[in-house]
Scaffold this motif. Sequence first.
Motif, short mmCIF file in Angstrom:
data_model
loop_
_atom_site.label_atom_id
_atom_site.label_comp_id
_atom_site.label_asym_id
_atom_site.label_seq_id
_atom_site.Cartn_x
_atom_site.Cartn_y
_atom_site.Cartn_z
N GLU A 120 0.81 -1.21 0.00
CA GLU A 120 0.00 0.00 0.00
C GLU A 120 0.85 1.27 0.00
N ALA A 121 1.96 1.27 0.73
CA ALA A 121 2.79 2.47 0.80
C ALA A 121 3.48 2.75 -0.52
N VAL A 122 3.85 1.69 -1.25
CA VAL A 122 4.49 1.86 -2.56
C VAL A 122 3.50 2.47 -3.55
N LEU A 123 2.29 1.94 -3.59
CA LEU A 123 1.28 2.46 -4.51
C LEU A 123 0.91 3.90 -4.17
N GLU A 124 0.90 4.21 -2.89
CA GLU A 124 0.61 5.58 -2.48
C GLU A 124 1.72 6.53 -2.93
N ALA A 125 2.97 6.07 -2.83
CA ALA A 125 4.10 6.90 -3.27
C ALA A 125 4.00 7.20 -4.76
N TRP A 126 3.63 6.20 -5.55
CA TRP A 126 3.47 6.43 -6.99
C TRP A 126 2.28 7.36 -7.27
N ASP A 127 1.24 7.25 -6.47
CA ASP A 127 0.10 8.16 -6.63
C ASP A 127 0.54 9.60 -6.43
N ASN A 128 1.58 9.79 -5.60
CA ASN A 128 2.10 11.13 -5.32
C ASN A 128 3.21 11.54 -6.29
N GLY A 129 3.48 10.71 -7.31
CA GLY A 129 4.48 11.06 -8.31
C GLY A 129 5.91 10.88 -7.88
N HIS A 130 6.17 9.96 -6.95
CA HIS A 130 7.51 9.77 -6.42
C HIS A 130 8.30 8.70 -7.17
N ILE A 131 9.59 8.61 -6.86
CA ILE A 131 10.47 7.58 -7.38
C ILE A 131 10.70 6.54 -6.30
N ILE A 132 10.48 5.28 -6.62
CA ILE A 132 10.78 4.16 -5.73
C ILE A 132 12.07 3.50 -6.21
N GLY A 133 13.03 3.33 -5.31
CA GLY A 133 14.30 2.70 -5.65
C GLY A 133 14.36 1.27 -5.16
N VAL A 134 14.69 0.34 -6.05
CA VAL A 134 14.72 -1.09 -5.74
C VAL A 134 15.90 -1.75 -6.45
N SER A 135 16.53 -2.71 -5.80
CA SER A 135 17.52 -3.54 -6.47
C SER A 135 16.88 -4.87 -6.85
N PRO A 136 16.77 -5.18 -8.15
CA PRO A 136 16.17 -6.45 -8.55
C PRO A 136 16.96 -7.67 -8.08
N GLU A 137 18.25 -7.46 -7.74
CA GLU A 137 19.07 -8.58 -7.28
C GLU A 137 18.77 -8.98 -5.85
N GLY A 138 18.12 -8.10 -5.11
CA GLY A 138 17.86 -8.39 -3.70
C GLY A 138 19.03 -7.95 -2.85
#
Length: 311
Positions: A120-138
């Motif tokens: 829910e927090a990730v989707l909310e961040a995108w609703d606010n136009g933000h950038i989410i940073g993730v490493s696909p490698e884990g």
Amino acid sequence: MSSSHRAPCCSGDGEAYPGYRFIRGGFRLAMNIFYGGAAVCDASNFPPIGEPTLLCFNHMNGLTDSMMLMTVCPRMVRFIAMDSLWKMPIIGWLVRSAAAVPVKRPKDHGGGLDHGQTQEAVLEAWDNGHIIGVSPEGASTVSTMQSKPFKKGFQHWLVDAVLRHWEDEDFKITVLTCGMVYLHPWSWRSEVMVRFGTPFVVDRTFMQKHGATDLTRNLDPSDEHRHAVSRSAVNDLCQHLEQAIGELAINVSPPLSPDPAEEKEGDWAALRSGIVAARILYPEVAEELSLRKWIELVKHLANELQKAEHN
């Protein structure tokens, strides 16, 4: 989302979080003191402020990777973190001030979470136009190659975000890849290259290519049809990410008959041979090449020498 997990309030895109600016300033000072310089390539590929984005990067230097990205990125990057960190003294203040995004893991909540609560927090961040940073490698790994297969859980967030905004034909999430190369990760005054790839979008059109329809968004995530659509889209995304990040970062695979260490870490011998070959073949221009061209040369020679050795 609980108010204790919210980043400090600000307008629009969130670039003005005071805590983030403060922490980023400290990271910039630390990075500029320790490293001799960071060559930032293709930062113009960053989406404009207010455009929801997923930033995917290779991960080989622990927390330093996040510090480096916060230092060089022209926009605020919100990294994900376990929501349990928000409850820890001092650490909770730091992750909140740094605008980190809490992700709930079912195992931390007795397994009593449904699909939507975990993200829910990730989707909310995108609703606010933000950038989410993730490493696909884990997890961070010190190696000459990417850790494959890439994690797929976070890629389902993209699918769910688009389905959530299905009626908005203009809604999209930009996916931006990033490759970081540290010449000597733990050496004083060494150099770093941070290179951003060509962005691509995940939107309604992308999902329709994988079988999504007007009915799909109303289906439960466990529904067989929705699951098939999601799986097809995520497999496509994963393949694209593996290729894109592999082109941006150092990527020397294990030899044909690897020992256990090589199977896990890649071919360090081939990489060292590539460095030596570059210095021998181009002694006069080595110092004149840009960091990006030098890394591309070493990467090319390492892979070619590896092929020659095993042919």
